[in-house]
Design an enzyme around this catalytic site. Structure first.
Site, PDB file in Angstrom:
ATOM      1  CD  GLU A   1     -18.895 -12.042  34.482  1.00 34.09           C
ATOM      2  OE1 GLU A   1     -20.540 -11.709  34.969  1.00 34.09           O
ATOM      3  OE2 GLU A   1     -18.522 -12.000  33.482  1.00 34.09           O
TER       4      GLU A   1
ATOM      5  CB  SER B   1       2.954 -14.299  47.156  1.00 32.68           C
ATOM      6  OG  SER B   1       2.525 -13.933  48.070  1.00 32.68           O
TER       7      SER B   1
ATOM      8  NE  ARG C   1     -20.456  -6.740  34.046  1.00 32.61           N
ATOM      9  CZ  ARG C   1     -21.738  -6.358  35.420  1.00 32.61           C
ATOM     10  NH1 ARG C   1     -21.516  -6.858  36.194  1.00 32.61           N
ATOM     11  NH2 ARG C   1     -22.406  -5.866  35.020  1.00 32.61           N
TER      12      ARG C   1
END
Lengths: 147, 147, 147, 147, 147, 147, 147, 147, 147, 147
Positions: free
Chosen positions: I91, I114, I88
């Site tokens: 994704e 960063s 997830r």
């Protein structure tokens, strides 16, 4: 222990005892193509077949039991094989892939040649210019259907 | 213009005119397997063969000339094909790859089945349980030699 | 035990005993190119050759038997090699690949240079500006044929 | 416009005019190997060489200028080539990669065969059993140094 | 035993004994860059250098011998490295790759910066806004030549 | 229109007008490394810099505006580059990757060399044995911190 | 023109005219699952079905003819899909793949569930905690056979 | 010890003792689909469930504890599975992926079928033309929301 | 012994002793996010932190020393993770990647967030419709600079 | 026309008109995160939202209609992104992936953080040592359930 261990033992025993696949197949009473694939971990044996293999390759009872379990199939370490003999078959699929597709569809319509309801036969074809490998494949045509 | 453009034109013309590969092959006077592969951009035609194809598919002279140039071979967009019909052949190589290897080496020793000095024949095999696709492949055995 | 185990033993023994491939090849009576490839698990030895290798590398009888089994070929861990020396050959195929193709087809027509009916010879080529590696490859031309 | 456009125009013009690489090379006054690679977008031409190529392939002045720009090299669409002729060279690197490495190191120590300070020559080698492709490669040995 | 085993032993011994690469390099009498690369399995040591390393890292004679064998190079497990420090170098090649190419060709013409006839030096560069890593690379320019 | 279109126009115009990156950089008033990377679509220009580039490369106002948009970075078509010059840098990361890591950590502790707060300088280094490419990189060390 | 062009036209026309797949399916007289797959370029239509689709989506006669040609199947741009809805199905195969295998083999023995002699039905399943997607798949079991 | 070790022991014990997944599921008191997935290392068991599995498969207390740890999920060795039975599911996602997407969006709007709030049921579907595998999947629809 | 061995021992000991990461973090006196990452082989501990971890997880002195060595980072076996929870996040990067880019550039100009000067905090967010996972990330903005 | 065409037009218009995402979001009346993702082709707009976007970006009615069609999601050209800003998020998943997993499971048990029932907020976090990017993510926890 896993099916892979049993396959490796069969291969090592074959080398050690100098067995031939065609002789193994004769003992099992089936084609050399199916029996070799089974010994190499691609097919599932019944109890009787497993007993023959166990006898020929000195397998334990536990190992024989693994031969009767459906294996996770696929015999090659990479999707594009590096071995030259096997690569030639990959090349045939690459070069003739769309030709297979066109001709099977032209003859049968939309569908596939089954790789499950399938048999094959590999023979030496004598030829004065150099003997040839002859392979006959037969797979049931399975049509796509509307629903 | 490239060979790929000519292949695409041949395919589009085939759809538009409703041609059949077996009829095209008959006109060329060669097997349907070789002629289809050639039309799909995998084989090189001589001038006479190219003229027949040009006539059947309404190709220009420039397009016919491309048919006589050796193409960059490989008919599939990915190394593992997504099309189900073609994938079944990929699967056969995956499942039976080591079997091909063992049986050819057992019969012939170290070497390969040529994918160049090669011919094949694809036929319908009538079967009461459902007709089958029958493919016969014949490739010259080429031995590795010491030097 | 597998062929890979035998290859690793040969390499380790070579390091331990300080053997040279050219000396090994002389004992076998074949070229250093073929003998090295065979010791590295890419070629199949006959009984006599295997006996020589077994003697030189202290192999057991079982290990010697593996040398006579056709190996699964392909000597590199990745399809694009990371080793700089081997990568340079990969780069030559990448940069000159289409040049090989054009020139062989121009000279011979459609077909390939065999990688099976193949031999090669690697020599030092003295040069005042720095010695050079000279490699001569010879492979039979195999023509595609119509059928 | 890019170098790729110029390469494609050269190839298309070659097909249209029926030119041969060996003739082109003779006009340029260099080897057929280097000239073919340059025409296929892998090498950089000087003004004089570009003028010859422009004349032979009907290139515009702008196109000729692109021939003098260093190209982004690499002539193949995939890292493992699908074309059978080019694949055989990939296979040679795969099968003989570690052999090249062992023999070059044995002769020269740690370092590589240069793929830059490199030349090659491709010839037909007549043979009663079937003519052969003969390729001679020569690359400067470049040693790794301590620092 | 293989070179990889020796590399792993060196790394483990370094952790166990708390050695520093710069001290090891001083003992060997070469730069820390070359010596570290050699200890990590990327360079080939001569007998004297191997003896120093063996002493510092408690290597056996057999292990010291492996240090003198040319290794299969490439120190990373994947072609795109996951480690953030190493990835930044991969990113520099990705972002500045075409810039390196343009500027080297503008200055030198067609050719490459050698990664073999190469040396580098890594230093701390004090800076009030935060110290910097300074790396100086020097590689021989190797021109492509016509032939 | 996209940034890629502008980059391609800049490259094509450079070829057509015979511009040099070092001259372009002088006009912009910054290093040739940064200016070349910016022209190749890897850096973002301010309005003044974009105006200079637009003048030199005959860009429209709309094209100049794209130069001031932050681009999607990454200049190479494949993660392992095929171009020999660029590949050598990939090879340096592959061979020296773990060496960079060890030496930077030994000097600075855990952290990275920034590829953002970064500058570099590429120069010809005259050498009687053949001139060399000298590259000096300077990146801020960024430490990992606990929290 | 190709099947892909026709698929894209169908999708664009659907957006433009605001058609619904379930209405299209009703016009064709088949399930919405099969009809949608066919419109998306995965199934082959007969002349009557193609005529309905042509009418609904304003296709030309040539375009309608393409609907009757067997397509190269596979609807996704990458083998691991990025779209979240489709990825969830990929995840189900990844997580439950070996479970499917074990349970089908336990019930049926060695063989597969056909993806050709296959139908499916997708429905909304009302649920007070949030409606659910219900998918019923039915595929013929095809047993491996000995030969 | 890791969860993978426990999974392998469960599989080996199942082969050795001839257990059936449906019987195991009955003992646990849950569906055969969930229980098989859990035994194959894809789901997390509570203490009571783990105790049942431990008893049936002769697991130690430490092994039973691993069954209660959330596993790293994904049951397949490659992202495109080689096993024919599992590949057919991959093929369904490939061929029907965009169809799933279109029909679920048409019925529910933008969102996904959950693969977490999910259950499935696999049954034999008797059929005179050959029994079928019937799989019913039910996943909660999760809508994308604006914010 | 390697850092990976220590990580595996920590994980196994955690399962065996039933430890919780939040308790471990409290003992170390740092956030649960940093401490968990460190225990999983992604961060470097100082001597005091390592001593605490060694005490809690029964590590030997040698193992504790490995915790103080900078690890090769990257915690996942494949670049696209198969585990649903971790996927997830993959994704989110895939779907929102260009959104992150646009919004950070709009606010800060060209540069990055960063991943080194970075901290994060993961909390349960109670919600009547179902509790939520709340993650707050904070990374220093690092601007690209001209030079 | 496709959704991708509309996305590209939106991006080009944004550059041409100098729009800001935060202003666009204010016009739509939703968060800048959701609106930017929608404009970049990752979310589905309703008629009212699409009308606002169409007005701001000069879209035609047909283009506005595409904004209301559920898109094929995934905004990146490669699974490992080359752009440095986006790569840092990929790196966070790679380095912290197993940490996310451990901590979410410790707090919630087996399940995932939804990437669908999800919202996020990106803010500038002023800091004397350099401003920071602050991202707050909130996703519903979805538990795996037994069945």
């Amino acid at each position: 222990m896993s099916r892979l261990d049993v396959t490796e033992k069969i291969i090592a025993t074959k080398v050690a005892k100098g067995l031939k696949w065609s002789d193994v197949a004769r003992e099992v009473g089936l084609s050399k193509e199916w029996v070799t694939a089974a010994c190499l971990g691609q097919m599932t044996l019944d109890a009787g077949q497993a007993a023959v293999i166990a006898r020929l390759f000195d397998l334990s009872e536990a190992e024989a039991r693994w031969l009767q379990v459906v294996p996770y199939k696929g015999s090659l370490p990479t999707s594009v094989p590096t071995d030259p003999l096997i690569y030639r078959f990959h090349e045939l699929v690459s070069v003739y892939g769309t030709t297979f597709k066109e001709l099977i569809h032209e003859e049968f319509g939309d569908g596939i040649m089954s790789a499950i309801d399938f048999r094959m036969d590999l023979q030496r074809e004598p030829d004065p210019k150099g003997d040839r490998v002859s392979i006959t494949m037969s797979g049931k045509f399975l049509p796509y259907k509307t629903y």
